[in-house]
Design a protein around this motif. Sequence first.
Motif, PDB file in Angstrom:
ATOM      1  N   MET A   1       2.372  -2.485   7.807  1.00  0.00           N
ATOM      2  CA  MET A   1       3.168  -2.332   6.609  1.00  0.00           C
ATOM      3  C   MET A   1       4.637  -2.250   7.007  1.00  0.00           C
ATOM      4  SD  MET A   1       3.368   0.952   3.993  1.00  0.00           S
ATOM      5  CE  MET A   1       1.631   0.945   3.746  1.00  0.00           C
ATOM      6  N   PRO A   2       5.508  -2.977   6.334  1.00  0.00           N
ATOM      7  CA  PRO A   2       6.936  -2.911   6.657  1.00  0.00           C
ATOM      8  C   PRO A   2       7.516  -1.525   6.389  1.00  0.00           C
ATOM      9  CG  PRO A   2       6.497  -4.674   5.069  1.00  0.00           C
ATOM     10  CD  PRO A   2       5.231  -3.907   5.264  1.00  0.00           C
ATOM     11  N   ALA A   3       8.624  -1.277   7.035  1.00  0.00           N
ATOM     12  CA  ALA A   3       9.365  -0.040   6.821  1.00  0.00           C
ATOM     13  C   ALA A   3      10.845  -0.397   6.793  1.00  0.00           C
ATOM     14  CB  ALA A   3       9.081   0.967   7.932  1.00  0.00           C
ATOM     15  N   TYR A   4      11.622   0.479   6.183  1.00  0.00           N
ATOM     16  CA  TYR A   4      13.038   0.208   5.983  1.00  0.00           C
ATOM     17  C   TYR A   4      13.903   1.320   6.543  1.00  0.00           C
ATOM     18  CZ  TYR A   4      11.052  -3.336   3.104  1.00  0.00           C
ATOM     19  OH  TYR A   4      10.301  -4.412   2.696  1.00  0.00           O
ATOM     20  N   TRP A   5      14.873   0.911   7.326  1.00  0.00           N
ATOM     21  CA  TRP A   5      15.919   1.783   7.848  1.00  0.00           C
ATOM     22  C   TRP A   5      17.024   1.689   6.811  1.00  0.00           C
ATOM     23  CZ3 TRP A   5      17.477   1.817  13.607  1.00  0.00           C
ATOM     24  CH2 TRP A   5      18.798   2.204  13.802  1.00  0.00           C
TER      25      TRP A   5
ATOM     26  N   PHE B   1      11.827  -3.451   9.241  1.00  0.00           N
ATOM     27  CA  PHE B   1      11.069  -3.524  10.485  1.00  0.00           C
ATOM     28  C   PHE B   1       9.608  -3.803  10.146  1.00  0.00           C
ATOM     29  CE2 PHE B   1      14.779  -1.206  11.863  1.00  0.00           C
ATOM     30  CZ  PHE B   1      14.994  -1.686  13.150  1.00  0.00           C
ATOM     31  N   PRO B   2       8.881  -4.435  11.048  1.00  0.00           N
ATOM     32  CA  PRO B   2       7.468  -4.713  10.779  1.00  0.00           C
ATOM     33  C   PRO B   2       6.646  -3.443  10.555  1.00  0.00           C
ATOM     34  CG  PRO B   2       8.240  -6.089  12.581  1.00  0.00           C
ATOM     35  CD  PRO B   2       9.340  -5.094  12.278  1.00  0.00           C
ATOM     36  N   THR B   3       7.015  -2.378  11.269  1.00  0.00           N
ATOM     37  CA  THR B   3       6.307  -1.099  11.110  1.00  0.00           C
ATOM     38  C   THR B   3       7.307   0.053  11.153  1.00  0.00           C
ATOM     39  OG1 THR B   3       5.985  -0.681  13.481  1.00  0.00           O
ATOM     40  CG2 THR B   3       4.280  -2.012  12.357  1.00  0.00           C
ATOM     41  N   PHE B   4       6.876   1.170  10.628  1.00  0.00           N
ATOM     42  CA  PHE B   4       7.660   2.408  10.666  1.00  0.00           C
ATOM     43  C   PHE B   4       7.974   2.778  12.113  1.00  0.00           C
ATOM     44  CE2 PHE B   4       8.195   7.005  10.539  1.00  0.00           C
ATOM     45  CZ  PHE B   4       8.901   7.223   9.363  1.00  0.00           C
ATOM     46  N   GLU B   5       6.948   2.674  12.961  1.00  0.00           N
ATOM     47  CA  GLU B   5       7.098   3.064  14.357  1.00  0.00           C
ATOM     48  C   GLU B   5       8.137   2.209  15.090  1.00  0.00           C
ATOM     49  OE1 GLU B   5       3.564   4.721  12.658  1.00  0.00           O
ATOM     50  OE2 GLU B   5       4.155   2.613  12.750  1.00  0.00           O
ATOM     51  N   GLN B   6       8.186   0.909  14.796  1.00  0.00           N
ATOM     52  CA  GLN B   6       9.185   0.044  15.441  1.00  0.00           C
ATOM     53  C   GLN B   6      10.597   0.434  15.017  1.00  0.00           C
ATOM     54  OE1 GLN B   6       6.702  -3.658  14.590  1.00  0.00           O
ATOM     55  NE2 GLN B   6       8.145  -4.393  16.131  1.00  0.00           N
ATOM     56  N   GLY B   7      10.772   0.794  13.763  1.00  0.00           N
ATOM     57  CA  GLY B   7      12.089   1.215  13.296  1.00  0.00           C
ATOM     58  C   GLY B   7      12.546   2.505  13.946  1.00  0.00           C
TER      59      GLY B   7
ATOM     60  N   ILE C   1      17.802   7.105   7.253  1.00  0.00           N
ATOM     61  CA  ILE C   1      16.401   7.449   7.026  1.00  0.00           C
ATOM     62  C   ILE C   1      15.545   6.232   7.338  1.00  0.00           C
ATOM     63  CG2 ILE C   1      16.916   9.132   5.218  1.00  0.00           C
ATOM     64  CD1 ILE C   1      15.684   6.929   3.268  1.00  0.00           C
ATOM     65  N   MET C   2      14.272   6.470   7.620  1.00  0.00           N
ATOM     66  CA  MET C   2      13.292   5.406   7.761  1.00  0.00           C
ATOM     67  C   MET C   2      12.246   5.680   6.682  1.00  0.00           C
ATOM     68  SD  MET C   2      12.525   2.712   9.574  1.00  0.00           S
ATOM     69  CE  MET C   2      13.645   3.009  10.921  1.00  0.00           C
ATOM     70  N   VAL C   3      11.890   4.659   5.948  1.00  0.00           N
ATOM     71  CA  VAL C   3      10.928   4.840   4.870  1.00  0.00           C
ATOM     72  C   VAL C   3       9.927   3.685   4.893  1.00  0.00           C
ATOM     73  CG1 VAL C   3      12.443   3.716   3.174  1.00  0.00           C
ATOM     74  CG2 VAL C   3      10.661   5.269   2.379  1.00  0.00           C
ATOM     75  N   ASP C   4       8.646   4.028   4.757  1.00  0.00           N
ATOM     76  CA  ASP C   4       7.604   3.018   4.653  1.00  0.00           C
ATOM     77  C   ASP C   4       7.697   2.282   3.329  1.00  0.00           C
ATOM     78  OD1 ASP C   4       5.847   2.715   6.840  1.00  0.00           O
ATOM     79  OD2 ASP C   4       4.749   4.541   6.332  1.00  0.00           O
ATOM     80  N   ALA C   5       7.422   1.000   3.365  1.00  0.00           N
ATOM     81  CA  ALA C   5       7.196   0.282   2.118  1.00  0.00           C
ATOM     82  C   ALA C   5       5.839   0.745   1.609  1.00  0.00           C
ATOM     83  CB  ALA C   5       7.181  -1.221   2.370  1.00  0.00           C
ATOM     84  N   GLY C   6       5.609   0.665   0.352  1.00  0.00           N
ATOM     85  CA  GLY C   6       4.288   1.036  -0.111  1.00  0.00           C
ATOM     86  C   GLY C   6       4.288   1.554  -1.516  1.00  0.00           C
ATOM     87  N   ASP C   7       3.130   2.049  -1.861  1.00  0.00           N
ATOM     88  CA  ASP C   7       2.847   2.511  -3.208  1.00  0.00           C
ATOM     89  C   ASP C   7       3.492   3.870  -3.461  1.00  0.00           C
ATOM     90  OD1 ASP C   7       1.779   3.225  -5.624  1.00  0.00           O
ATOM     91  OD2 ASP C   7      -0.293   2.844  -5.062  1.00  0.00           O
ATOM     92  N   ALA C   8       4.346   3.929  -4.442  1.00  0.00           N
ATOM     93  CA  ALA C   8       5.039   5.174  -4.760  1.00  0.00           C
ATOM     94  C   ALA C   8       4.176   6.160  -5.523  1.00  0.00           C
ATOM     95  CB  ALA C   8       6.307   4.859  -5.576  1.00  0.00           C
ATOM     96  N   THR C   9       2.931   5.818  -5.818  1.00  0.00           N
ATOM     97  CA  THR C   9       2.067   6.732  -6.568  1.00  0.00           C
ATOM     98  C   THR C   9       1.350   7.735  -5.666  1.00  0.00           C
ATOM     99  OG1 THR C   9       0.190   5.195  -6.476  1.00  0.00           O
ATOM    100  CG2 THR C   9       1.672   5.039  -8.382  1.00  0.00           C
ATOM    101  N   ARG C  10       1.501   7.592  -4.367  1.00  0.00           N
ATOM    102  CA  ARG C  10       0.845   8.544  -3.450  1.00  0.00           C
ATOM    103  C   ARG C  10       1.524   9.867  -3.460  1.00  0.00           C
ATOM    104  NH1 ARG C  10       0.607   6.329   2.230  1.00  0.00           N
ATOM    105  NH2 ARG C  10       1.901   4.613   1.691  1.00  0.00           N
TER     106      ARG C  10
END
Length: 100
Positions: free
Chosen positions: A1-5, A59-65, A91-100
């Motif tokens: 899952m992508p992540a964003y810096w 980034f391709p993953t949270f961990e890579q960022g 900040i680093m944030v995962d892409a994904g569902d905001a309903t979690r």
Amino acid sequence: MPAYWVARSKINDPVEYKKYTDQIPGIIARHGGKVLARGGRYEILEGPDKFQRFVVIEFPTFEQGVACFRSPEYDAAAAFRRSGAGEVETIMVDAGDATR
């Protein structure tokens, strides 16, 4: 899952800060990152107006960022801005569902 810096910054010394920003694209690319926004037009819709530069990197993953941010090469480049040339919140944030 992508992540964003996501970073917002205030540049205090443009000459010193540029020594940092000149190095960053290569460092990000080596960690699999892709710059989506760096500088450019913005409008603060809510919150303090302290910051004047905004950056979004995918980034391709949270961990890579996180690994990119914590890498020795990034730390060496960031030393230019950390010496007072700029103020940054990152900040680093995962892409994904905001309903979690």
